[in-house]
Write a protein that holds these residues in place. Structure first.
Motif, PDB file in Angstrom:
ATOM      1  N   ILE A  57      15.333   1.529  -0.093  1.00 25.00           N
ATOM      2  CA  ILE A  57      14.653   2.586   0.222  1.00 25.00           C
ATOM      3  C   ILE A  57      13.512   2.252   1.158  1.00 25.00           C
ATOM      4  N   CYS A  58      13.118   3.054   2.198  1.00 22.99           N
ATOM      5  CA  CYS A  58      11.789   2.777   2.857  1.00 22.99           C
ATOM      6  C   CYS A  58      10.956   4.239   3.116  1.00 22.99           C
ATOM      7  N   LEU A  59      10.469   4.176   4.215  1.00 27.27           N
ATOM      8  CA  LEU A  59       9.537   5.563   4.409  1.00 27.27           C
ATOM      9  C   LEU A  59      10.791   6.437   5.135  1.00 27.27           C
ATOM     10  N   SER A  87       0.881   8.224 -12.494  1.00 25.60           N
ATOM     11  CA  SER A  87       0.495   9.567 -11.967  1.00 25.60           C
ATOM     12  C   SER A  87       1.263  10.043 -10.728  1.00 25.60           C
ATOM     13  N   THR A  88       1.041  11.450 -10.318  1.00 21.15           N
ATOM     14  CA  THR A  88       1.633  11.759  -9.243  1.00 21.15           C
ATOM     15  C   THR A  88       1.540  11.116  -7.916  1.00 21.15           C
ATOM     16  N   GLY A  89       2.306  10.743  -7.200  1.00 22.57           N
ATOM     17  CA  GLY A  89       2.179  10.072  -5.987  1.00 22.57           C
ATOM     18  C   GLY A  89       2.462  10.814  -4.833  1.00 22.57           C
ATOM     19  N   HIS A  90       2.233  10.219  -3.579  1.00 22.61           N
ATOM     20  CA  HIS A  90       2.302  10.820  -2.305  1.00 22.61           C
ATOM     21  C   HIS A  90       2.965   9.830  -1.499  1.00 22.61           C
ATOM     22  N   VAL A  91       3.603  10.374  -0.470  1.00 23.21           N
ATOM     23  CA  VAL A  91       4.538   9.261   0.273  1.00 23.21           C
ATOM     24  C   VAL A  91       3.537   9.106   1.794  1.00 23.21           C
ATOM     25  N   ILE A  92       3.277   7.800   2.218  1.00 18.96           N
ATOM     26  CA  ILE A  92       2.576   7.446   3.306  1.00 18.96           C
ATOM     27  C   ILE A  92       3.426   6.441   3.898  1.00 18.96           C
ATOM     28  N   GLY A 130      16.958   8.567   5.270  1.00 19.62           N
ATOM     29  CA  GLY A 130      15.896   9.372   5.536  1.00 19.62           C
ATOM     30  C   GLY A 130      14.629   8.870   4.465  1.00 19.62           C
ATOM     31  N   GLY A 131      14.982   7.898   3.753  1.00 22.85           N
ATOM     32  CA  GLY A 131      13.973   7.019   3.091  1.00 22.85           C
ATOM     33  C   GLY A 131      13.214   8.111   2.006  1.00 22.85           C
ATOM     34  N   MET A 132      11.712   7.619   1.680  1.00 21.31           N
ATOM     35  CA  MET A 132      10.941   8.326   0.953  1.00 21.31           C
ATOM     36  C   MET A 132      10.521   9.718   1.286  1.00 21.31           C
ATOM     37  N   GLY A 133      10.549   9.986   2.891  1.00 18.67           N
ATOM     38  CA  GLY A 133      10.284  11.163   3.380  1.00 18.67           C
ATOM     39  C   GLY A 133      11.050  12.171   2.854  1.00 18.67           C
ATOM     40  N   ALA A 134      12.486  11.578   3.124  1.00 16.68           N
ATOM     41  CA  ALA A 134      13.618  12.532   2.831  1.00 16.68           C
ATOM     42  C   ALA A 134      13.526  12.877   1.339  1.00 16.68           C
ATOM     43  N   TRP A 135      13.325  11.932   0.340  1.00 16.05           N
ATOM     44  CA  TRP A 135      13.346  11.960  -0.863  1.00 16.05           C
ATOM     45  C   TRP A 135      11.998  13.074  -1.357  1.00 16.05           C
ATOM     46  N   ALA A 170       0.831  -1.184   0.291  1.00 13.72           N
ATOM     47  CA  ALA A 170      -0.023   0.160  -0.050  1.00 13.72           C
ATOM     48  C   ALA A 170       0.702   1.471   0.033  1.00 13.72           C
ATOM     49  N   GLU A 171       1.862   1.080   0.674  1.00 12.88           N
ATOM     50  CA  GLU A 171       2.988   2.393   0.746  1.00 12.88           C
ATOM     51  C   GLU A 171       3.481   2.738  -0.848  1.00 12.88           C
ATOM     52  N   PHE A 172       3.924   1.420  -1.406  1.00 16.36           N
ATOM     53  CA  PHE A 172       4.577   1.508  -2.626  1.00 16.36           C
ATOM     54  C   PHE A 172       3.443   2.212  -3.597  1.00 16.36           C
ATOM     55  N   ALA A 173       2.297   1.648  -3.423  1.00 13.50           N
ATOM     56  CA  ALA A 173       1.356   1.819  -4.449  1.00 13.50           C
ATOM     57  C   ALA A 173       1.018   3.629  -4.379  1.00 13.50           C
ATOM     58  N   ALA A 174       0.961   4.008  -3.128  1.00 19.58           N
ATOM     59  CA  ALA A 174       0.665   5.312  -3.043  1.00 19.58           C
ATOM     60  C   ALA A 174       1.603   6.415  -3.553  1.00 19.58           C
TER      61      ALA A 174
END
Length: 124
Positions: A75-77, A119-124, A101-106, A39-43
């Motif tokens: 990489i993770c969150l 499409s444009t995603g968001h980090v969860i 820092g993972g995807m948050g830092a990304w 679910a995190e990856f898909a978001a």
């Protein structure tokens, strides 16, 4: 041949900033491996990232074929799960860097985040 698991006190896998990871992936010398849950990856994930959840990696699932023979950028969150993934991969003899820092830092660095349908995603 895979190396034995790291002994206590052995050095941690090398770290890469999100910007460094993006450059290595763009150059084709490395591949991003997102170890978050589905679910995190898909978001939202880094463009071109491969997906293999940490739990699967820990269970011994092999890397996707696109990652074989290349440096892996785990990489993770936040960088904690990817640190564990990097340790597991290093123990298998795979050249790996943990993305700090993972995807948050990304995302905070203004780097692109996408979804599986591009499409444009968001980090969860």
């Amino acid at each position: 041949m895979p190396q034995p698991p790291s002994a206590p006190g052995q050095a941690s896998p090398v770290q890469a900033s999100p910007a460094q990871a993006q450059e290595l992936a763009r150059a084709g010398t490395a591949v991003l491996l997102d170890v978050r849950e589905a679910a995190e990856f898909a978001a939202g994930h880094a463009p071109g990232a491969l997906h293999l959840p940490l739990i699967a990696l820990a269970a011994g699932v092999e890397l996707p074929p696109e990652a074989v023979g290349r440096t892996v950028l785990a990489i993770c969150l936040s960088g904690h799960r990817s640190q564990r993934a990097a340790e597991l991969l290093a123990a298998r003899g795979i050249e790996v860097l943990n993305v700090t820092g993972g995807m948050g830092a990304w995302a905070q660095a203004g780097l692109p985040v996408t979804t599986p349908d591009s499409s444009t995603g968001h980090v969860i």
